[in-house]
Write an enzyme that holds these catalytic residues in place. Structure first.
Site: not given
Ligand SMILES: Cc1ncc(COP(=O)(O)O)c(C=O)c1O
Length: 397
Positions: A131, A211, A246
């Site tokens: 990511w 993660d 999500k």
């Molecule tokens: C791999 C990964 N880690 C962490 C996140 C963090 O998500 P959020 O900050 O929206 O909770 C995302 C969101 O797309 C993600 O794809």
């Protein structure tokens, strides 16, 4: 003027893609770009369990005064159990502590600052690809970013290459692993692969940072926690970032957690004192609403069961879209070539389409996906699988 020397940085490419999609007048367009879950109507719904919990909060909440630096203990308890399991020995031994954060991103940023300040000199190892925000979060915090191979140019998971590189990582470095539903590729490690990674992490004395952003979107809420629990049970120390964006549909309410596992309950108190201190300088105290919703849902057996059913429905929709797309490609002789879409997990798929093919899909068929060939499978309209398969077949000629 003071601001004269300040230039412009390019915006997030996915936001540009969203704009282009919004402006496309073609009623048969597909949005496979932005990384949010979509239902059969192309909407990102608020789960019913969330609505019910919110109503309870409206009726019962009687203050909005600050919460503590680690957030609400009620949220900490349920997240610890959701991630590590209600029967976790770590929880019983008070060796796992939750710090409530603004989303999973906040948990990652808190981890990055924690590494920079409390484990100085340690680098972080990220999968290639990962990511993109992982790259910038650690770099911004001043942590040296390194990469281990994950998916090669042949669009296959390359565990041997991954292990070989991690075997050379300096002792004490941090390795970031995606618990499930790898973003952006969708390729997950098998149980055997995870055990082998665990051996390397142990041999090299690495600090795992898992993660966990898509619990429930891969093989199920409990099944997706398998790798995290394997590591937590086998190792004395680790970091876990968990996101409720999500699986609770709480994207904009910024709900997440950093879970730290320490060797002793006493050491955990030390580490948590540092985390509260770092968080104080980042956001002071975390946002409450989403976390209160999660605590309400997971603290009530009926709401919890409704929510688990809703997560399962999202998971099944994605799984069916995956197999549906592979089947729709069959008449074009492309089943083999795209079989990996059925094997991958979670919302994202590294399709293997080239940047040029992605461009053609967008320009000639109004199919929008990220230039790397990453598609958000949840964005597919199940009633138009054939149309999408035709478009893919056209650009693969
Ligand atoms: C791999 C990964 N880690 C962490 C996140 C963090 O998500 P959020 O900050 O929206 O909770 C995302 C969101 O797309 C993600 O794809």
């Amino acid at each position: 003027m003071h601001f004269d020397a300040i230039g412009r940085v390019p915006g997030d490419p996915i936001l540009g893609l969203m704009e282009a999609y919004a402006q496309d007048p073609n009623p048969r367009k597909f949005d496979l770009g932005v990384g949010v879950y979509k239902d059969a109507f192309g909407l990102t719904p608020i789960p019913q369990a969330v609505k019910l919990a919110e109503q309870r909060l409206v009726d019962r909440q009687n203050t909005k005064t600050y919460i503590g630096g680690h957030g609400e203990p009620a949220f900490g308890k349920v997240i610890n159990e959701l991630v590590l399991g209600a029967d976790s020995a770590l929880i019983a031994e008070q060796r796992a502590g939750v710090t409530q954060t603004p989303g999973g991103t906040g948990a990652l940023r808190l981890s990055a600052d924690f590494i920079a300040q409390c484990l100085p000199g340690r680098g972080v190892w990220l999968s290639n690809p990962t990511w993109p925000i992982h790259e910038t979060i650690f770099a911004t915090a001043g942590v040296k970013v390194n990469h281990y191979p994950y998916v090669g140019s042949d669009n296959r998971l390359d565990v041997e290459a991954m292990l070989a590189v991690l075997n050379e990582a300096p002792k004490g470095d941090v390795v970031l692993l995606h618990a499930c539903c790898h973003n952006p590729t969708g390729f997950d490690l098998s149980h055997d692969d995870w055990r082998r990674v665990l051996d390397v992490v142990r041999d090299r004395d690495l600090v795992p940072l898992i993660d966990f952003a898509y619990q429930g979107f891969g093989d199920g809420l409990e099944q997706d926690a398998w790798s995290t629990r394997l590591f937590a049970d086998a190792l004395p120390e680790m970091l876990i970032t968990s996101s409720c964006s999500k699986n609770f549909g709480l994207y904009r309410d910024r709900t997440g957690a950093l879970i730290v596992c320490a060797k002793t309950a006493e050491k955990l108190v030390d580490v948590r004192s540092q985390l509260a201190n770092i968080a104080r300088n980042l956001w002071s105290t975390p946002p409450d609403h989403g976390a209160a919703v999660v605590a309400t849902i997971l603290g009530d057996p009926e709401l919890k069961s409704l929510w688990a059913d809703e997560v399962e429905a999202m998971r099944l929709r994605i799984a069916q879209l995956r197999s549906g797309l592979v089947e729709a490609l069959e008449p074009h002789g492309l089943r083999e070539r795209f079989a990996h879409i059925g094997v991958q997990r979670g919302m994202f798929s590294y399709t293997g389409l080239t940047p040029d093919q992605v461009k053609q899909l967008r320009d000639h068929h109004s199919v929008y996906m990220v230039g790397t060939g990453r598609a958000n499978v949840a964005g597919i309209d199940a009633t138009r699988l054939d149309l999408l398969a035709n478009a893919i077949a056209e650009v693969c000629k």
